[in-house]
Scaffold this motif. Sequence first.
Motif, PDB file in Angstrom:
ATOM      1  N   TYR A 102       0.853  -1.197   0.000  1.00 39.18           N
ATOM      2  CA  TYR A 102       0.000   0.000   0.000  1.00 39.18           C
ATOM      3  C   TYR A 102       0.882   1.237   0.000  1.00 39.18           C
ATOM      4  O   TYR A 102       2.116   1.137  -0.041  1.00 39.18           O
ATOM      5  N   VAL A 103       0.261   2.391   0.028  1.00 42.51           N
ATOM      6  CA  VAL A 103       1.012   3.631  -0.116  1.00 42.51           C
ATOM      7  C   VAL A 103       2.084   3.791   0.958  1.00 42.51           C
ATOM      8  O   VAL A 103       3.121   4.413   0.717  1.00 42.51           O
ATOM      9  N   GLY A 104       1.867   3.204   2.134  1.00 45.38           N
ATOM     10  CA  GLY A 104       2.866   3.294   3.190  1.00 45.38           C
ATOM     11  C   GLY A 104       4.106   2.475   2.888  1.00 45.38           C
ATOM     12  O   GLY A 104       5.233   2.969   2.968  1.00 45.38           O
ATOM     13  N   THR A 105       3.926   1.211   2.501  1.00 50.13           N
ATOM     14  CA  THR A 105       5.071   0.322   2.264  1.00 50.13           C
ATOM     15  C   THR A 105       5.800   0.634   0.966  1.00 50.13           C
ATOM     16  O   THR A 105       7.011   0.435   0.857  1.00 50.13           O
ATOM     17  N   HIS A 106       5.052   1.116  -0.044  1.00 50.16           N
ATOM     18  CA  HIS A 106       5.641   1.314  -1.372  1.00 50.16           C
ATOM     19  C   HIS A 106       5.378   2.711  -1.927  1.00 50.16           C
ATOM     20  O   HIS A 106       5.289   2.898  -3.142  1.00 50.16           O
ATOM     21  N   THR A 108       5.035   6.315   0.603  1.00 52.62           N
ATOM     22  CA  THR A 108       5.525   7.357   1.517  1.00 52.62           C
ATOM     23  C   THR A 108       6.747   6.916   2.316  1.00 52.62           C
ATOM     24  O   THR A 108       7.710   7.675   2.442  1.00 52.62           O
ATOM     25  N   ASN A 109       6.730   5.706   2.873  1.00 48.86           N
ATOM     26  CA  ASN A 109       7.881   5.262   3.673  1.00 48.86           C
ATOM     27  C   ASN A 109       9.190   5.245   2.880  1.00 48.86           C
ATOM     28  O   ASN A 109      10.218   5.730   3.364  1.00 48.86           O
ATOM     29  N   PRO A 110       9.202   4.677   1.672  1.00 50.59           N
ATOM     30  CA  PRO A 110      10.454   4.705   0.910  1.00 50.59           C
ATOM     31  C   PRO A 110      10.927   6.120   0.581  1.00 50.59           C
ATOM     32  O   PRO A 110      12.109   6.327   0.320  1.00 50.59           O
ATOM     33  N   ALA A 111       9.998   7.075   0.596  1.00 43.95           N
ATOM     34  CA  ALA A 111      10.354   8.451   0.256  1.00 43.95           C
ATOM     35  C   ALA A 111      11.017   9.193   1.411  1.00 43.95           C
ATOM     36  O   ALA A 111      11.748  10.162   1.183  1.00 43.95           O
ATOM     37  N   VAL A 112      10.750   8.757   2.653  1.00 40.46           N
ATOM     38  CA  VAL A 112      11.223   9.542   3.804  1.00 40.46           C
ATOM     39  C   VAL A 112      12.053   8.745   4.806  1.00 40.46           C
ATOM     40  O   VAL A 112      12.641   9.322   5.718  1.00 40.46           O
ATOM     41  N   ARG A 113      12.116   7.422   4.667  1.00 38.55           N
ATOM     42  CA  ARG A 113      12.794   6.602   5.676  1.00 38.55           C
ATOM     43  C   ARG A 113      13.881   5.718   5.049  1.00 38.55           C
ATOM     44  O   ARG A 113      13.795   5.353   3.877  1.00 38.55           O
ATOM     45  N   ALA A 119      11.887  -0.895  -2.045  1.00 43.23           N
ATOM     46  CA  ALA A 119      10.493  -1.033  -2.480  1.00 43.23           C
ATOM     47  C   ALA A 119      10.352  -1.375  -3.959  1.00 43.23           C
ATOM     48  O   ALA A 119       9.306  -1.870  -4.381  1.00 43.23           O
ATOM     49  N   ILE A 120      11.395  -1.132  -4.738  1.00 38.98           N
ATOM     50  CA  ILE A 120      11.329  -1.433  -6.169  1.00 38.98           C
ATOM     51  C   ILE A 120      12.090  -2.715  -6.502  1.00 38.98           C
ATOM     52  O   ILE A 120      11.542  -3.641  -7.110  1.00 38.98           O
ATOM     53  N   ASP A 315       4.753   7.012  -7.539  1.00 38.09           N
ATOM     54  CA  ASP A 315       4.266   7.407  -6.225  1.00 38.09           C
ATOM     55  C   ASP A 315       5.427   7.703  -5.270  1.00 38.09           C
ATOM     56  O   ASP A 315       5.392   8.670  -4.511  1.00 38.09           O
ATOM     57  N   ILE A 316       6.460   6.864  -5.327  1.00 40.14           N
ATOM     58  CA  ILE A 316       7.643   7.118  -4.497  1.00 40.14           C
ATOM     59  C   ILE A 316       8.273   8.452  -4.895  1.00 40.14           C
ATOM     60  O   ILE A 316       8.655   9.261  -4.030  1.00 40.14           O
TER      61      ILE A 316
END
Length: 331
Positions: A102-106, A108-113, A119-120, A315-316
């Motif tokens: 979902y957006v958290g695992t793949h 927003t999280n990969p974008a900031v943590r 994720a890819i 999305d990332i």
Amino acid sequence: MSKLNDRQKPIFLSFVFALLGLTTSLNSSAQTPTYPTKPIKLIAPVAAGGGLDNIARAVAEKLSRSLGQTVVVENMGGGGGAIASQATAKAPADGYMLMIAYVGTHGTNPAVRRLPYDAIKDFTPIGMIGATPNVLVINSELPIKNFKEFVDYAKKNPAKLSYGSAGPGTLTHLGMEQLKLAAGIYMVHIPYRGVGPAYTDLLAGQTQAMFPTLFAALPYINTNRVRGLAVTGAKRSSAAPNIPTFKELGLNGFDGQQWYGLVGPANLPPAIVTKLNAELNKVLALPDFSEKMTSEAMTLMPMTPPQFANYIKEDIARWAKVAKDRNIEIE
């Protein structure tokens, strides 16, 4: 039987070799079982209960019927989905351990943590399930009736507005930071440990705004406890047709949503990916499944594996830009 002459021998030998090849091929096919031959584990990267868990169980039920094998949901919460994602990434690439991304695992999280998985590179995208938009909501006691009035009020009262989020780096955080940047307004961020506590303070007037999913907000919007001003996505949601999109209001780029899809470990065999994608898209086309998801404010979004892979990358990149522009990095 008469002996073969020199001209007949090559023809006869070619026939024998062809027959042997066909026999070998048939034996090989008979020995190769058709996937799946045993139960499939579907990981839900959250604790039991809630929207993602409900989606995982609905998908598992339908896939079990279409695949002819049990699909068992296993909840694996913790780390904002990182624990489940890492376990899935390390699983054998045989199609018997999948995950609801979902957006958290793949996103927003990969974008900031800094995460224990890529994720890819560490996953095989199988197909998108769907998405529910996020909605800008405000405390109903504010003297604001629409989005324009909200922006005007925020600009005139820069110290009076605060917004709650489900935690740093979540979609409820990054979505609002994107809005602040685009609209040129200021609000104080108040992070909470989950969306529940954030709602409690919003309803009590301790915070004034929030950017939750439309599905989570609908009970409060429908009872006038909060006011919905704008939704993300390309078009208005049928669940809240009176709330305009950000695009209608002149803000482009607000198409980020709470999305869900199906992934497996990297290097899943193409035949398995193709089969799972086809079966998933059949599930999305079922009238009862579609009706259930629509009741939860979700728009179904069937995609091919390459399309889903591209969606994840975009999305990332979207949230990485917001994080960079707002100088957001979560340890």
